[in-house]
Scaffold this motif. Sequence first.
Motif, PDB file in Angstrom:
ATOM      1  N   GLN A  22      10.643  30.699  14.323  1.00 58.73           N
ATOM      2  CA  GLN A  22      11.866  30.373  15.054  1.00 58.73           C
ATOM      3  C   GLN A  22      12.992  31.304  14.620  1.00 58.73           C
ATOM      4  O   GLN A  22      13.804  31.719  15.441  1.00 58.73           O
ATOM      5  N   GLN A  23      13.024  31.648  13.347  1.00 56.24           N
ATOM      6  CA  GLN A  23      14.075  32.542  12.839  1.00 56.24           C
ATOM      7  C   GLN A  23      13.980  33.919  13.485  1.00 56.24           C
ATOM      8  O   GLN A  23      14.989  34.505  13.861  1.00 56.24           O
ATOM      9  N   LYS A  24      12.760  34.450  13.636  1.00 49.69           N
ATOM     10  CA  LYS A  24      12.584  35.759  14.276  1.00 49.69           C
ATOM     11  C   LYS A  24      13.043  35.733  15.723  1.00 49.69           C
ATOM     12  O   LYS A  24      13.702  36.662  16.200  1.00 49.69           O
ATOM     13  N   VAL A  25      12.692  34.668  16.432  1.00 48.76           N
ATOM     14  CA  VAL A  25      13.120  34.544  17.827  1.00 48.76           C
ATOM     15  C   VAL A  25      14.640  34.448  17.884  1.00 48.76           C
ATOM     16  O   VAL A  25      15.292  35.149  18.662  1.00 48.76           O
ATOM     17  N   ILE A  31      21.179  34.251  18.165  1.00 49.78           N
ATOM     18  CA  ILE A  31      21.658  32.874  18.035  1.00 49.78           C
ATOM     19  C   ILE A  31      21.162  32.346  16.694  1.00 49.78           C
ATOM     20  O   ILE A  31      20.306  32.959  16.063  1.00 49.78           O
ATOM     21  N   SER A  32      21.672  31.203  16.273  1.00 47.35           N
ATOM     22  CA  SER A  32      21.218  30.636  15.003  1.00 47.35           C
ATOM     23  C   SER A  32      19.833  30.009  15.166  1.00 47.35           C
ATOM     24  O   SER A  32      19.428  29.637  16.276  1.00 47.35           O
ATOM     25  N   ARG A  33      19.113  29.896  14.066  1.00 49.06           N
ATOM     26  CA  ARG A  33      17.807  29.259  14.105  1.00 49.06           C
ATOM     27  C   ARG A  33      17.938  27.811  14.531  1.00 49.06           C
ATOM     28  O   ARG A  33      17.126  27.287  15.291  1.00 49.06           O
ATOM     29  N   SER A  34      18.993  27.131  14.086  1.00 45.41           N
ATOM     30  CA  SER A  34      19.171  25.724  14.459  1.00 45.41           C
ATOM     31  C   SER A  34      19.430  25.581  15.960  1.00 45.41           C
ATOM     32  O   SER A  34      18.946  24.637  16.581  1.00 45.41           O
ATOM     33  N   ILE A  39      16.870  23.990  21.213  1.00 48.78           N
ATOM     34  CA  ILE A  39      16.347  24.311  22.546  1.00 48.78           C
ATOM     35  C   ILE A  39      14.845  24.066  22.579  1.00 48.78           C
ATOM     36  O   ILE A  39      14.328  23.412  23.491  1.00 48.78           O
ATOM     37  N   GLU A  40      14.122  24.569  21.566  1.00 48.14           N
ATOM     38  CA  GLU A  40      12.668  24.421  21.533  1.00 48.14           C
ATOM     39  C   GLU A  40      12.238  22.958  21.502  1.00 48.14           C
ATOM     40  O   GLU A  40      11.242  22.590  22.122  1.00 48.14           O
ATOM     41  N   THR A  41      12.985  22.124  20.815  1.00 48.13           N
ATOM     42  CA  THR A  41      12.635  20.704  20.717  1.00 48.13           C
ATOM     43  C   THR A  41      13.177  19.879  21.883  1.00 48.13           C
ATOM     44  O   THR A  41      12.917  18.678  21.970  1.00 48.13           O
ATOM     45  N   GLY A  42      13.946  20.515  22.777  1.00 41.93           N
ATOM     46  CA  GLY A  42      14.465  19.821  23.951  1.00 41.93           C
ATOM     47  C   GLY A  42      15.732  19.041  23.710  1.00 41.93           C
ATOM     48  O   GLY A  42      16.180  18.302  24.581  1.00 41.93           O
TER      49      GLY A  42
END
Length: 107
Positions: A22-25, A31-34, A39-42
């Motif tokens: 997630q950090q690489k993306v 944007i921040s990892r958080s 977004i990834e978790t909806g």
Amino acid sequence: MKNNLAEIRKRKEKEWSMRITQQKVANSLRISRSHYNMIETGDRDPSLRLAKNIADFFEVSIDEIFFQENEDPVVSLDIGGHKKIGTQNGQCKNNDIISKLEEKERC
């Protein structure tokens, strides 16, 4: 809005033969990892621009990532060199999710 980000990220790890955290993306999207995690978790919907950037990063369409809760996720099949896009139940899918993101941008 639901998404397939976790599944797409894992699939791309195999395709690209590299670990994609997630950090690489998030770093690639600036944007921040958080923020990416939400977004990834909806828990958070991306802006249209960010949704496009995410789709570009993973080399897929926005419709392949994001979908409404009452819809099946979109799947993409490469059949004889032609990319076919539809839902998992076989129905064709329009760009409804893009119009929803555009509407969100106007508000």
